[in-house]
Scaffold this active site. Structure first.
Site, PDB file in Angstrom:
ATOM      1  CD  GLU A  21      -4.061 -58.683  57.351  1.00 47.69           C
ATOM      2  OE1 GLU A  21      -3.627 -57.860  56.496  1.00 47.69           O
ATOM      3  OE2 GLU A  21      -3.432 -59.022  58.349  1.00 47.69           O
ATOM      4  CB  CYS A  56      -0.674 -55.814  58.670  1.00 45.89           C
ATOM      5  SG  CYS A  56      -2.117 -56.022  59.734  1.00 45.89           S
ATOM      6  CG  ASN A  61       2.375 -59.638  63.039  1.00 50.64           C
ATOM      7  OD1 ASN A  61       2.056 -60.742  62.612  1.00 50.64           O
ATOM      8  ND2 ASN A  61       1.714 -58.548  62.717  1.00 50.64           N
TER       9      ASN A  61
END
Length: 516
Positions: A272, A306, A177
């Site tokens: 993450e 996110c 992304n």
């Protein structure tokens, strides 16, 4: 123009446009980089534009043996070759300059192989330039301090200090992304810290990562400090289990992180792992400002972020107004071709992901949710969708959607909104809208997340901030200087001195008795 009418034309491409996209990635010298060389054989892994399936290029299908070769090569160079801190800083500064000069090319590669519109891709390149500059400036973090022996019973006749040293070889595993800036957030701190690094970019967006490695080499990063391997049978396991890999820096999903941790064993892992981010709109908030921010925060990169706004809790006194304005703002968004500068939202990374999002929304509808706008799929495109009346146990509430869907719910007591926001297994970031600084700070203190943004949504990241979250949102922190500290370790040097009388005799050539 409504999103439903623009999607229909988004897939129409001329032969000239297709050639243009292919040309933007044609300059890559190989499909993997290991042992100081670009690999050109076995380039069998296809990279296609998710918008229409156009073939953009091919990369290498690698093997576990390739991983072992790459890691061993870096290990030898870490042992044998000096790369002084000054030269590391200069290389990263040059990389920032080169990226600015090549910004058009990198923007085109990002937009071609990912979900990002050309406007979003250009913003990512600008952020990456800043990340490289911050990485170079983080040379100032590689300092230590003297050890306080004078204040210790065990410290007699000792002096010492600690300095920060590289952990060794870092495996950097990155998602699709943000295919440039998230790579830079791992490679920049790793390299300024003096480490070697093996990059495994997403197999969906590998061209950007390979182009970035090419740029770093051009900037002066030694070939013995970096490798890039995209994919192949057994490659991921080989990277995380290699005994000469000292630290794994991973961005992705919790399930993959669990498998990495189980396979890697006793080594340092930074992860993450995403979020299910809430925004709370209090009774005294400005409804139009909050609604505008919610729309912007929910649908960027087609919701594949996110930090995306997924759950919104609005005080009942403002609920109808905020919902109406969010619906209107969402309806005004233009879904279409990524290279069209009037496009707000492009496709998801694959049609399979769009189908998954579609299925989750249909599940929510079956359980009683209402679709206020959106809710339709066309191939890999999914219209930006606003849901109301969503049951608390719907997947769009309890799991990370990673798509263009936001749910808006009313609350009466602020304690109920805080409880609902904290009910998620994730704890990355949250937003709060209120005119009261006292209320804002009280809410922020109760939210169990890595960052609370006041009068904005969760979709805020400064590349220098300590970035990460609680619970399933990850382990450790990114953000350049914070990552540098994670990717280096303090090493103490301790010197035992002679007794004071002996030192005096050595200094003067006499004993204390003779001197008296």
């Amino acid at each position: 123009m409504s999103s439903s009418t623009t999607v229909a034309g988004a897939r129409l491409k001329t032969a000239g446009e297709t050639a243009y996209r292919r040309a933007s990635v044609a300059a890559l010298p190989g499909g993997a980089f290991l042992e100081g060389l670009w690999e050109t054989s076995d380039r069998t892994l296809e990279v296609r534009d998710p918008e229409d399936g156009v073939l953009l290029g091919t990369v290498c299908s690698s093997t576990p043996q390739d991983v072992r070769r790459a890691v061993a090569h870096i290990h030898r160079h870490l042992l044998d070759d000096e790369w002084p801190l000054r030269e590391r800083r200069e290389a990263l500064d040059r990389a920032a300059v080169l990226l600015a000069e090549q910004s058009v090319r990198f923007s085109e590669i990002i937009a071609a192989e990912s979900s990002k519109t050309i406007n979003e891709a250009e913003r990512e390149v600008r952020r990456c330039i800043e990340t490289l500059r911050l990485s170079a400036a983080a040379s100032s973090e590689l300092v230590g301090e003297t050890l306080g022996f004078e204040d210790s019973m065990a410290g007699a006749n000792k002096i010492g200090w600690y300095s920060r040293k590289p952990v060794g070889i870092i495996a950097a595993i990155t998602p699709f992304n943000d295919p440039l800036n998230l790579v830079a957030h791992k490679l920049g701190p790793a390299l300024i810290g003096g480490n070697g690094v093996v990059l495994k970019p997403s197999g969906r967006t590998p061209l950007t990562g390979l182009a970035f490695v090419q740029l770093l080499l051009e900037a002066g990063v030694p070939t013995g400090r970096i490798a890039a391997i995209v994919s192949g049978p057994g490659v991921s396991e080989a990277i995380v289990t290699d005994p000469q890999v000292d630290l794994i820096s991973f961005t992705g999903g919790p399930a993959t992180a669990d498998r990495i941790a189980a396979a890697a064993g006793a080594k340092k892992i930074l992860s993450e792992l995403g979020g299910n981010n809430a925004t709370i709109v209090c009774a005294d908030a400005e409804a139009a400002t909050a609604a505008e921010a919610i729309v912007a925060g929910a649908f960027g990169v087609a919701g594949q972020n996110c930090l995306s706004v997924q759950r919104v809790y609005v005080h009942i006194s403002l609920f109808d107004e905020v919902l109406e304005k969010v619906v209107a703002g969402t309806r005004a968004l233009r879904v279409g071709a990524k290279m069209d500068r009037t496009t707000d939202i492009g496709p998801l990374i694959s049609e399979a992901e769009a189908r998954r999002v579609e299925a989750w929304v249909e599940e929510a509808k079956a359980a009683g949710a209402t679709v206020r706008v959106g809710g339709q799929r066309h191939g890999a495109f999914y219209q930006p969708t606003v849901l109301a009346d969503v049951p608390a146990d719907a997947r769009v509430i309890i799991e990370e959607v990673f798509g263009p869907v936001v749910s808006i719910m009313p609350f009466i007591q602020i304690s109920d909104a805080i409880h609902a926001a904290n009910a998620s297994e994730y704890g990355l970031q949250a937003g709060v809208f209120t005119e009261s600084i006292d209320l804002a700070l009280a809410i922020a203190d109760k939210l169990h997340v890595g960052a609370v943004v006041i009068n904005e949504t969760s979709d805020v990241r400064i590349d220098s901030m300590p970035f990460g979250g609680f619970k399933k949102s990850g382990v450790g922190r990114e953000g350049v200087k914070h990552a540098v500290r994670e990717m280096t370790e303090p090493k103490s040097t301790i010197i035992k001195l002679a007794e004071p009388a002996t030192r005096w005799q050595q200094l003067t050539g006499t004993s204390e008795r003779n001197a008296s």
